[in-house]
Motif scaffolding. Structure first.
Motif, PDB file in Angstrom:
ATOM      1  N   ILE A  97     102.917 136.869  -3.777  1.00 34.17           N
ATOM      2  CA  ILE A  97     102.399 136.515  -2.454  1.00 34.17           C
ATOM      3  C   ILE A  97     103.168 135.336  -1.880  1.00 34.17           C
ATOM      4  O   ILE A  97     103.300 134.297  -2.537  1.00 34.17           O
ATOM      5  CB  ILE A  97     100.895 136.162  -2.519  1.00 34.17           C
ATOM      6  N   ILE A 110      94.346 142.864   4.128  1.00 31.00           N
ATOM      7  CA  ILE A 110      94.625 141.515   3.641  1.00 31.00           C
ATOM      8  C   ILE A 110      94.841 140.579   4.823  1.00 31.00           C
ATOM      9  O   ILE A 110      95.591 140.883   5.755  1.00 31.00           O
ATOM     10  CB  ILE A 110      95.852 141.500   2.722  1.00 31.00           C
ATOM     11  N   THR A 121      90.301 139.049   2.079  1.00 28.44           N
ATOM     12  CA  THR A 121      90.362 140.500   2.266  1.00 28.44           C
ATOM     13  C   THR A 121      89.216 140.964   3.146  1.00 28.44           C
ATOM     14  O   THR A 121      88.170 140.312   3.238  1.00 28.44           O
ATOM     15  CB  THR A 121      90.297 141.246   0.926  1.00 28.44           C
ATOM     16  N   VAL A 159      94.333 133.431   1.124  1.00 32.20           N
ATOM     17  CA  VAL A 159      94.253 134.894   1.155  1.00 32.20           C
ATOM     18  C   VAL A 159      92.795 135.336   1.191  1.00 32.20           C
ATOM     19  O   VAL A 159      91.978 134.878   0.394  1.00 32.20           O
ATOM     20  CB  VAL A 159      94.957 135.522  -0.066  1.00 32.20           C
ATOM     21  N   LEU A 204      92.458 139.126  -5.365  1.00 31.49           N
ATOM     22  CA  LEU A 204      93.156 138.485  -4.260  1.00 31.49           C
ATOM     23  C   LEU A 204      92.364 137.325  -3.672  1.00 31.49           C
ATOM     24  O   LEU A 204      92.945 136.350  -3.185  1.00 31.49           O
ATOM     25  CB  LEU A 204      93.444 139.511  -3.168  1.00 31.49           C
ATOM     26  N   ILE A 248      96.026 136.667   5.663  1.00 26.65           N
ATOM     27  CA  ILE A 248      96.670 135.462   5.148  1.00 26.65           C
ATOM     28  C   ILE A 248      96.694 134.410   6.240  1.00 26.65           C
ATOM     29  O   ILE A 248      97.204 134.656   7.340  1.00 26.65           O
ATOM     30  CB  ILE A 248      98.105 135.743   4.661  1.00 26.65           C
ATOM     31  N   VAL A 279     102.739 140.347   0.862  1.00 30.86           N
ATOM     32  CA  VAL A 279     102.081 140.622  -0.418  1.00 30.86           C
ATOM     33  C   VAL A 279     102.772 141.829  -1.034  1.00 30.86           C
ATOM     34  O   VAL A 279     102.751 142.926  -0.463  1.00 30.86           O
ATOM     35  CB  VAL A 279     100.579 140.901  -0.248  1.00 30.86           C
ATOM     36  N   ARG A 284     102.889 133.068   1.623  1.00 32.77           N
ATOM     37  CA  ARG A 284     102.023 132.838   2.778  1.00 32.77           C
ATOM     38  C   ARG A 284     102.828 132.251   3.943  1.00 32.77           C
ATOM     39  O   ARG A 284     103.688 131.398   3.748  1.00 32.77           O
ATOM     40  CB  ARG A 284     100.876 131.897   2.391  1.00 32.77           C
TER      41      ARG A 284
END
Length: 673
Positions: A141, A96, A85, A83, A77, A98, A159, A143
């Motif tokens: 994904i 996650i 994490t 993105v 990811l 974003i 996601v 965004r």
């Protein structure tokens, strides 16, 4: 460490130098690019990521296997622009982020269409999920809050993880197949055993997979062992499909994920707890889609997602919570998603009209008789329902218009507190293709996130030595995101040689979040301060994302980057949820008619200095090597070397230093008939 670095440099030099050696090799085919992957989270209509009029990316299983053979999903990811994490070394949970937004459902994470709403407040992220990488078929994904059709609260993005089905194991003409995969990693003595089987009988097929992971504590780049960073994880996936009639499919899936680890609130605290995580998910879905019936492209899904974390304290450094004290956190999410798309053709105009409803119910139950777990993560219930409608007009002259509306309604209960509210959120998108292969697009979209159970009901006292008060807030208002973004998609074939491809997506955005909910600490409140979630000032997050890849018969090169900043509109303070700017580059080469793929990936992160000293991180760069060799259609070997120069660093959002050099080798064997 000096020997390791010298050895790593030799390996890297060998990889780069071999570019010249491959000039005489003639592979059999060009490779698909990452931007050619299929996504549905933007409009609920299948389209390639490069065709989507939004900041969207797709990651295929082939890319996951060829470049990563990952032991965790963050490594995959983190290569996607926008993105990031957040993980802890002592818990396999993944959060996650974003475009600078995370926690409490701001990013809608879906696994087989089931929402992932588990949350346990502490010194880590407030919202995470658990998933075995071997189960993943693809990652989709979108965004930003432009995914009006994919659930309430997704002001950061969506996601969606699609899981393996029988077609991923069976080949044409086969009725059964078995795949064995094993892997070993040197840093932390990482071991994986994975067995997957698939069978097809008439119009019915089924897949079953079992995975065993055993990891010991890993070493950071300075050779220091990160205490309690090991884990034991077992997981199971079952998925069945019944092709009832032409166009009609019923799908059922079940996941069980169980992990044992030692939890510590921070990297330096002495508090340690034996932890057992048990996550079970069940989904049942029906889909009808047929080209000769354009009025109905129908899908319906119901699901239940249960996550339970049981903990027992094993450290005895507190008179308030002695060793042996037990606590547990449980969340049950029940939900559904129903939608239909009707397609019409009027001369040179195409219309796709989508309507649907979705909803979920969270039931949070926390038990902690001795400690404060039930105060930080209070019990309560929340119901959220929504309906949506979208129309997409596609004109023959290369113009696309999308208009959408979403209505959300929520209700939250716990103790003597009750909250409710609703809102309509619009979306408008225009796309223009002035010439073949180049599309410009612009979007205005709004998103809506209801307060969570924890944000509203948190109550109690922080444990010593800093016993400040935790205050509920029954007056919390929902967050409203107003996002403007514009971008360009570029897709050309046959750029330099026959069969090569160039794909690129550039997106700029500005997302204003009104009534942003954040934890606020008042150190002057007697006697020891107060903490409460409050609607702070509006915040603005803006940035630019770039993703591009060139792929030919001989090699490929990809580049992804993000430049994002966020601040409080009134105070000008930097948002701590916005990570540092980053870029990722990957060079891969093919040899021996495509049997061999090998390459290098560079990961480049800026420092994050405009935040509190305790959160600051220095800039760093790491390099990874990867190689995949197919002996034949049924046997494949993978070799990866992560952090090849043994860099010592800490990723922003994480509490512990990241792993140092880790060499991994994997073998995949398959039998079918």
């Amino acid at each position: 460490m000096g020997y390791v670095c010298r050895r790593s440099r030799l390996v890297l030099t060998a990889v780069i130098a071999s570019v010249w050696a491959m000039s005489s090799v003639i592979p059999t085919m060009a490779q698909e690019t990452s931007l050619d992957g299929i996504i549905i989270t933007t409009t609920k209509d299948e389209e390639k990521a490069i065709e989507s009029l939004s900041g969207a990316s797709a990651v295929s299983r082939d890319r996951i296997d060829d470049e990563f053979q990952p032991d965790d999903l963050p490594s995959v990811l983190s290569t996607v622009p926008g993105v990031t994490t957040s993980v802890t070394a002592r818990d396999p949970a993944i959060a996650i982020n974003i475009r600078g937004l995370q926690d409490f459902g701001r990013v809608n994470v879906l696994i087989e269409g089931a929402r992932q709403n588990f949350q346990r407040s502490g010194h880590t992220a407030d919202g995470f999920f658990y998933l075995e990488p071997e189960m993943v078929k693809s990652i989709d994904i979108t965004r930003g809050p432009s995914s009006t059709l994919y659930g309430s609260g997704a002001i950061g993005g969506v996601v969606a993880f699609d899981l393996l089905d029988a077609d991923d194991i069976l080949r044409d003409g086969e009725t059964y197949a078995v795949r064995l995969r094993t892997r070993y990693g040197t840093n932390g003595d990482q071991r994986l055993g994975s067995l997957t089987g698939a069978m097809k009988v008439g119009n019915f097929d089924v897949l079953a997979q079992g995975n065993i992971r055993r990891d010991d504590p890993y070493d950071d780049g300075d050779g220091n062992t990160v205490t309690d960073s090991g884990q034991e994880t077992d997981s199971f996936l079952g998925k069945a499909r019944w092709f009832v009639a032409d166009g009609h499919v019923i799908t059922a899936s079940a996941i069980k994920y169980q992990s044992e680890f030692i939890d510590r609130p921070t990297a330096t605290t002495a508090t340690r707890r034996d932890s057992t995580l048990d996550n079970e998910q069940f989904t049942l879905g029906y889909k009808f889609s047929r080209e000769d019936v354009p009025l109905f492209d129908f899908s319906a899904k119901i699901y239940r997602n249960t996550t339970e974390l049981d903990q027992e304290r094993i450290s005895d450094n507190s008179i308030f919570e002695p060793a042996g004290s037990q606590r547990d956190f449980n969340l049950v999410t029940d939900g559904f998603d129903i939608a239909n798309t009707s397609r019409f053709q009027f001369s040179n105009i195409k219309l796709a009209f989508t309507v649907g409803v979705d909803g979920f119910r969270d039931e949070v139950t926390t038990n902690d008789v001795v400690g404060n777990g039930d105060e930080f993560t209070p019990s309560g219930e929340r119901e959220v329902f929504g309906s949506f409608a979208q129309a997409r007009l596609s004109f023959a002259n290369g113009i696309d218009l999308i208009g959408a509306l979403r209505y959300d309604d929520y209700k939250l209960e716990g103790g003597d507190t009750e909250l409710s509210g609703d809102r309509i959120s619009p979306k408008v998108t225009i796309g223009v293709t002035p010439l073949q292969g180049v599309t410009f697009f612009a979007t205005y979209a709004e998103g809506f996130r209801a307060p969570s159970v924890t944000e509203t009901l948190i109550r109690g006292t922080h444990p010593p030595p800093v016993p400040f008060e935790l205050l509920p807030n029954p007056n919390l208002r929902p967050e409203v995101a107003k996002n403007v973004e514009a971008g360009v998609n570029v897709a050309f074939d046959g750029v330099v040689t026959t069969g090569d491809k160039f794909r690129a997506k550039i997106v700029g955005f500005e997302n204003k979040v009104e009534d942003f909910i954040d934890g606020v600490f008042n150190p002057f409140a007697p006697p020891n301060g107060e903490f409460q979630y409050e609607n702070r000032n509006n915040v603005t997050i803006q940035g630019v994302e770039f993703e591009g890849v060139y792929s030919s018969e001989y090699w490929f090169f990809s580049f992804a980057a993000e430049f994002i900043q966020g601040e409080d509109d009134e105070t000008g303070e930097t948002l701590t949820t916005v990570g540092p700017n980053k870029a990722t580059t990957t060079l891969g080469l093919y040899a021996f008619e495509g049997k061999l793929l090998y390459g290098v990936r560079g990961n480049f992160y800026a420092g994050q200095k405009d935040v509190d000293v305790s959160l600051q991180t220095a800039g760093y760069s790491t390099f990874d090597l990867f190689a995949r060799y197919k002996f034949n259609d049924n046997a494949t070997m993978n070799v990866n070397v992560d952090n090849v120069f043994d860099k010592d660093y800490r990723q922003y959002f994480n509490q512990s230093d990241s792993p140092g050099l880790n060499a991994r080798v994997g073998l995949t064997l398959r039998l079918g008939g």
